[in-house]
Design a protein around this motif. Structure first.
Motif, PDB file in Angstrom:
ATOM      1  N   UNK A   7      16.266 -21.793  14.442  1.00  0.00           N
ATOM      2  CA  UNK A   7      14.850 -22.168  14.990  1.00  0.00           C
ATOM      3  C   UNK A   7      13.755 -21.075  14.513  1.00  0.00           C
ATOM      4  N   UNK A   8      12.565 -21.232  14.873  1.00  0.00           N
ATOM      5  CA  UNK A   8      11.610 -20.132  14.432  1.00  0.00           C
ATOM      6  C   UNK A   8      11.279 -20.091  13.456  1.00  0.00           C
ATOM      7  N   UNK A   9      10.923 -19.052  12.875  1.00  0.00           N
ATOM      8  CA  UNK A   9      10.359 -18.631  11.357  1.00  0.00           C
ATOM      9  C   UNK A   9      11.499 -18.657  10.431  1.00  0.00           C
ATOM     10  N   UNK A  10      11.504 -19.286   9.253  1.00  0.00           N
ATOM     11  CA  UNK A  10      12.397 -19.225   8.268  1.00  0.00           C
ATOM     12  C   UNK A  10      12.616 -17.867   7.769  1.00  0.00           C
ATOM     13  N   UNK A  11      11.412 -17.222   7.732  1.00  0.00           N
ATOM     14  CA  UNK A  11      11.785 -15.877   7.073  1.00  0.00           C
ATOM     15  C   UNK A  11      12.336 -14.681   8.079  1.00  0.00           C
ATOM     16  N   UNK A  12      12.454 -14.841   9.445  1.00  0.00           N
ATOM     17  CA  UNK A  12      13.239 -14.243  10.406  1.00  0.00           C
ATOM     18  C   UNK A  12      14.697 -14.692  10.276  1.00  0.00           C
ATOM     19  N   UNK A  13      14.850 -15.866  10.027  1.00  0.00           N
ATOM     20  CA  UNK A  13      16.256 -16.137   9.770  1.00  0.00           C
ATOM     21  C   UNK A  13      16.814 -15.727   8.579  1.00  0.00           C
ATOM     22  N   UNK A  14      16.119 -15.603   7.552  1.00  0.00           N
ATOM     23  CA  UNK A  14      16.274 -15.027   6.291  1.00  0.00           C
ATOM     24  C   UNK A  14      16.531 -13.614   6.420  1.00  0.00           C
ATOM     25  N   UNK A  15      15.844 -12.857   7.208  1.00  0.00           N
ATOM     26  CA  UNK A  15      16.124 -11.428   7.427  1.00  0.00           C
ATOM     27  C   UNK A  15      17.312 -11.088   8.337  1.00  0.00           C
ATOM     28  N   UNK A  16      17.423 -11.975   9.288  1.00  0.00           N
ATOM     29  CA  UNK A  16      18.820 -11.724  10.130  1.00  0.00           C
ATOM     30  C   UNK A  16      20.054 -12.029   9.422  1.00  0.00           C
TER      31      UNK A  16
END
Ligand code: PNS
Length: 164
Positions: free
Chosen positions: A70-79
């Motif tokens: 959920x949320x921003x795709x780039x945050x998911x990518x970073x995590x």
């Protein structure tokens, strides 16, 4: 090691998506299929169902994992420690939206790049929405999605019909 995210709604996964997953999984070391938990889009399948269906049809690919986000795709990518976003381009009509998305993502996360795969011409016309539309009216969908997904769609449409 190159880790990539292939994000989408996957409501449901089609042969077009699967083609991109198979090809991308040969190019990168590890591929995470990211299923957007998008309650606003009113999906036919819950996020858990979409993840489970993707797991069923990618179980032959050892370097592919399916996760929801959920949320921003780039945050998911970073995590996830991924530096690449994979997207498929079917036709010129996809281009404007994809360009806007990839440029926005790069603006907010300059270390993450988007890589595009041109869709196999066999599936250039295909989308999850078209599959659902044909299925709703009892049309044949076995050329659009794997057999196991045909069954899930039929079950879901029967369920929705009996809930009316
Ligand atoms: O299969 P879809 O619905 O075309 O996929 C769209 C998706 C999931 C890639 C896009 O909506 C997305 O990344 N959503 C997460 C929110 C986000 O990061 N938005 C900013 C991107 S410009």
């Amino acid at each position: 090691m190159t880790k990539a995210i292939y994000p989408g709604s996957f409501d449901p996964v089609t042969f077009g998506h699967l083609d991109i997953i198979e090809r991308a999984s040969k190019v990168v070391d590890y591929l995470i299929v990211g299923v957007l938990n998008n309650s606003s889009k009113n999906p036919l399948f819950s996020v858990e169902e979409r993840v489970a269906m993707l797991q069923e049809v990618t179980s032959h690919l050892p370097n592919v994992e399916v996760q929801s986000f959920g949320g921003l795709l780039v945050d998911f990518a970073k995590q996830s420690d991924a530096s690449v976003i994979v997207r498929g381009l079917r036709a010129i009509t996809d281009f404007e939206y994809e360009l806007q998305m990839s440029q926005t993502n790069r603006k907010i996360a300059p270390n993450i790049d988007t890589v595009f795969f041109t869709t196999n011409l066999k599936y250039a016309y295909l989308s999850s929405s078209i599959v659902k539309e044909v299925a709703m009216y009892n049309g044949k969908i076995d050329e659009f999605v794997p057999p196991v997904i045909v069954s899930h769609i039929r079950e879901k449409i029967d369920q929705c019909g009996s809930n009316k």
